[in-house]
Design an enzyme around this catalytic site. Structure first.
Site, short mmCIF file in Angstrom:
data_model
loop_
_atom_site.label_atom_id
_atom_site.label_comp_id
_atom_site.label_asym_id
_atom_site.label_seq_id
_atom_site.Cartn_x
_atom_site.Cartn_y
_atom_site.Cartn_z
N HIS A 1 -2.34 -6.03 -5.07
CA HIS A 1 -3.67 -5.83 -5.81
C HIS A 1 -4.81 -5.33 -5.31
O HIS A 1 -5.33 -5.02 -4.01
CB HIS A 1 -3.87 -6.79 -7.05
CG HIS A 1 -4.62 -6.57 -8.25
ND1 HIS A 1 -5.74 -6.02 -8.29
CD2 HIS A 1 -3.79 -6.38 -9.00
CE1 HIS A 1 -5.96 -5.46 -9.61
NE2 HIS A 1 -5.66 -5.15 -9.80
N ASP B 1 1.70 -8.45 -13.36
CA ASP B 1 3.90 -8.16 -13.43
C ASP B 1 4.67 -8.59 -13.04
O ASP B 1 5.41 -9.19 -13.62
CB ASP B 1 3.68 -6.98 -13.13
CG ASP B 1 3.01 -5.98 -13.43
OD1 ASP B 1 1.87 -4.91 -13.26
OD2 ASP B 1 2.90 -6.19 -15.06
C1 SDX Z 1 -1.30 -3.76 -12.23
O1 SDX Z 1 -5.58 -2.04 -11.03
C2 SDX Z 1 -5.17 -2.73 -11.85
O2 SDX Z 1 -6.05 -3.29 -12.27
C3 SDX Z 1 -4.09 -2.88 -12.03
C4 SDX Z 1 -3.26 -4.21 -12.99
C5 SDX Z 1 -4.48 -3.68 -14.42
O3 SDX Z 1 -4.22 -4.68 -14.97
O4 SDX Z 1 -4.19 -2.46 -14.79
O5 SDX Z 1 -4.03 -5.26 -12.13
C6 SDX Z 1 -2.02 -3.40 -13.06
O6 SDX Z 1 -1.07 -2.07 -11.94
C7 SDX Z 1 -0.52 -4.59 -11.19
C8 SDX Z 1 -0.14 -3.77 -9.75
C9 SDX Z 1 1.81 -4.10 -10.24
N1 SDX Z 1 2.59 -3.23 -9.20
C10 SDX Z 1 2.90 -3.85 -8.30
O7 SDX Z 1 3.34 -5.03 -8.72
C11 SDX Z 1 4.01 -3.18 -7.72
C12 SDX Z 1 3.40 -3.55 -5.75
N2 SDX Z 1 1.93 -2.98 -5.59
C13 SDX Z 1 2.13 -2.26 -5.06
O8 SDX Z 1 2.66 -1.26 -4.57
C14 SDX Z 1 0.55 -2.57 -4.22
O9 SDX Z 1 0.49 -4.09 -3.62
C15 SDX Z 1 -0.44 -1.77 -5.42
C16 SDX Z 1 -0.20 -0.46 -5.63
C17 SDX Z 1 -0.48 -3.10 -6.09
C18 SDX Z 1 -2.15 -1.97 -4.22
O10 SDX Z 1 -2.22 -1.09 -3.32
P1 SDX Z 1 -1.97 -0.30 -2.51
O11 SDX Z 1 -3.91 -1.40 -2.91
O12 SDX Z 1 -2.78 0.87 -2.23
O13 SDX Z 1 -2.62 -1.64 -0.88
P2 SDX Z 1 -2.05 -0.04 0.13
O14 SDX Z 1 -0.57 0.39 -0.47
O15 SDX Z 1 -2.72 -0.10 0.87
O16 SDX Z 1 -1.37 -2.13 0.80
C19 SDX Z 1 -1.75 -2.46 2.28
C20 SDX Z 1 -0.82 -3.14 2.98
C21 SDX Z 1 0.01 -2.04 3.18
O17 SDX Z 1 0.92 -2.88 4.48
P3 SDX Z 1 0.11 -2.00 6.11
O18 SDX Z 1 -0.05 -0.36 5.93
O19 SDX Z 1 -1.85 -2.46 5.79
O20 SDX Z 1 0.28 -2.54 6.95
O21 SDX Z 1 -0.48 -4.54 1.97
C22 SDX Z 1 1.27 -3.91 1.96
C23 SDX Z 1 1.13 -2.24 2.07
O22 SDX Z 1 2.16 -1.94 2.88
N3 SDX Z 1 1.88 -3.85 0.48
C24 SDX Z 1 2.65 -4.25 -0.05
C25 SDX Z 1 2.71 -4.86 -1.10
N4 SDX Z 1 1.56 -4.42 -1.53
C26 SDX Z 1 1.00 -3.77 -0.91
N5 SDX Z 1 3.74 -4.61 1.46
C27 SDX Z 1 4.97 -5.41 0.19
N6 SDX Z 1 5.40 -5.05 -1.02
C28 SDX Z 1 3.70 -5.09 -1.97
N7 SDX Z 1 3.59 -5.18 -2.83
#
Ligand code: SDX
Length: 434
Positions: free
Chosen positions: A313, A370
């Site tokens: 998140h 989710d």
């Molecule tokens: C919602 O913003 C809100 O409030 C949203 C929400 C709401 O109520 O409105 O809470 C609802 O959208 C919840 C999120 C639902 N999405 C998912 O579950 C999709 C999977 N999650 C990710 O794609 C990710 O965690 C996000 C999009 C939710 C957040 O992404 P960020 O903040 O941009 O973080 P990032 O992509 O920069 O990740 C940081 C690190 C990275 O690794 P490094 O480059 O540092 O090595 O964490 C890793 C990412 O690769 N990472 C994950 C991951 N989420 C982040 N690796 C594997 N699986 C994951 N799910």
């Protein structure tokens, strides 16, 4: 106090020897925000923050999140209290109008909603344009935006407070009707009209699951569960879809159009579309013999685009308090409904494995809202492609509240700047010489 040079409410920037004083503001919970609204005028300098990970777009009094502590409050009330002690419509009123309603006020609000649940019969013609199997999110986007055609007075940017409130009532009331119509059309069943003797969530369940030829057995556990799930989705400060609603609304677009834009933004699998993707992921793991370690390794592999859906998140670097509430209820609900869903066991196994894996620990990746919600939606009987529509139904009052707050703040049209990295000026080359 941050380690920047902050004195008398000012931070001092030193850019290439030039000192620039920047005011800062403190929020209710002590958050500090540098106010850079005059930075470019003072210095020609702008800030750059791709994805707005460190940028506040507005002040707001609606929702407070503390990502490190896993705290979520709406108008000061803890999400745990609201989920346990309110109906979804009460929380909708709280978000939009700022206070929990008295019994009398709520009854008036509830009656207004019940009286506006019908949609114009011509809306059914829109359904005839969709090819069979159209995703419900694409449909609800169009249908919400189409409401401005049936209520053109909503287009007036100088509309009165009463007109804005009537539009708010219409949108809240008709969203359950539109969502249930989409489901009925998707299975080729006749639509069920609203029964305004029913409360908001019961009316939605009745329109969705009642069959023409037989009464729908309203299960109080299902009604209570869906109320809780909708409350947990109701608002979440400046997330992607809410920021979209504010951005579109800042151009003085009408409420229907602004909300329709929010629905589109929510659809993305990284945002509200994740609840559908989580179930698809869990089903894939089940079909693959339940090998959660294989999928944890895929999620950690930078060369593999696979992500653990429902994990991570932007704000929560602790367990999403909403996920905690849903998980706690999951077992009880499935037991009460007499459902044994094997993907729940896979979800729990996946969660336990990830929470003990250094990759996820280092990145503070926890289950988000989710991760478990889809398991309950499915237990209630909703098809997979309706899950994000349910998210939109829950988020609707939050979007409305944020849009209304932005209107009251008389904010300027949102128009971010950029840092240009393209070609310098160059002479035109005729096609004969290219
Ligand atoms: C919602 O913003 C809100 O409030 C949203 C929400 C709401 O109520 O409105 O809470 C609802 O959208 C919840 C999120 C639902 N999405 C998912 O579950 C999709 C999977 N999650 C990710 O794609 C990710 O965690 C996000 C999009 C939710 C957040 O992404 P960020 O903040 O941009 O973080 P990032 O992509 O920069 O990740 C940081 C690190 C990275 O690794 P490094 O480059 O540092 O090595 O964490 C890793 C990412 O690769 N990472 C994950 C991951 N989420 C982040 N690796 C594997 N699986 C994951 N799910």
């Amino acid at each position: 106090m941050s380690d920047a040079q902050i004195k008398n409410n000012n931070a001092t920037l030193n850019i290439e020897g030039k000192k620039i004083d920047l005011p800062y503001i403190k929020g209710t919970e002590g958050e500090i925000g540098l106010d850079v609204s005059k930075l470019r005028g003072q210095s020609g300098v702008i800030t750059l923050d791709v994805g707005f990970k460190n940028t506040g777009s507005t002040t707001s009094a609606i929702t407070f999140l503390d990502g490190e502590q896993g705290i979520l409050r709406h108008r000061g009330y803890a999400i745990e209290d609201l989920t346990e002690k309110c109906s979804f419509l009460e929380v909708a009123y709280l978000l939009i109008y700022g206070e929990l309603p008295s019994k009398e006020t709520f009854e008036k609000f509830d009656t207004q909603i019940r009286n506006h649940t019908l949609v114009h019969e011509d809306i059914q013609k829109i359904f005839n344009a969709y090819p069979t199997g159209s995703h419900p999110m694409g449909q609800i986007t169009t249908l919400v935006s189409s409401l401005s055609s049936f209520y053109p007075q909503s287009l007036n940017p100088n509309r009165s407070e009463d007109e804005i409130n009537l539009t708010i009532i219409r949108l809240l009331a008709k969203m359950i009707t539109l969502a249930s119509m989409i489901y009925k059309k998707s299975i080729g069943h006749p639509i069920i009209y609203p029964d305004n003797n029913l409360d908001y969530v019961s009316n939605f369940l009745n329109m969705t699951f009642k069959k023409v030829s037989e009464p729908y057995q309203m299960d109080p556990i299902v009604v209570d569960t869906l109320n809780k799930l909708l409350i947990l989705h109701a608002d979440h400060e400046q997330n992607c879809s809410t920021s979209t609603v504010r951005m579109v609304g800042s151009s003085q677009a009408n409420l229907y159009a602004s909300i329709s834009a929010g629905v589109v933004a929510l659809w993305g699998p990284l945002h509200g579309g994740a609840n559908q993707k989580v179930i698809e992921m869990l089903e894939a793991i089940k079909d693959d013999g339940g090998n959660v370690h294989k999928y944890i390794n895929k999620a950690k592999d930078k060369n593999d685009p696979f992500r653990l859906m429902g994990f991570g998140h932007r704000v929560y670097k602790n367990y999403d308090p909403r996920a905690k509430i849903i998980k706690k209820n999951c077992d009880q609900i499935l037991e009460n409904l007499g459902i044994n869903d094997p993907v729940l066991d896979i979800a729990k196994n996946l969660e336990e494995t990830a929470l003990n894996d250094q990759y996820f620990i280092d990145r503070k990746l926890f289950p988000n809202i989710d991760f478990y919600s889809g398991i309950i939606y499915r237990a209630i009987g909703f098809p997979l492609d309706m899950f994000t529509v349910l998210f939109a139904l829950g988020r609707l009052p939050g979007w409305i509240a944020q849009w209304k707050e932005m209107q009251s703040q008389n904010q300027p049209i949102s128009r971010p700047r950029q840092i240009y990295t393209g070609e310098k000026a160059r002479d035109f080359v005729d096609i004969s010489a290219r």
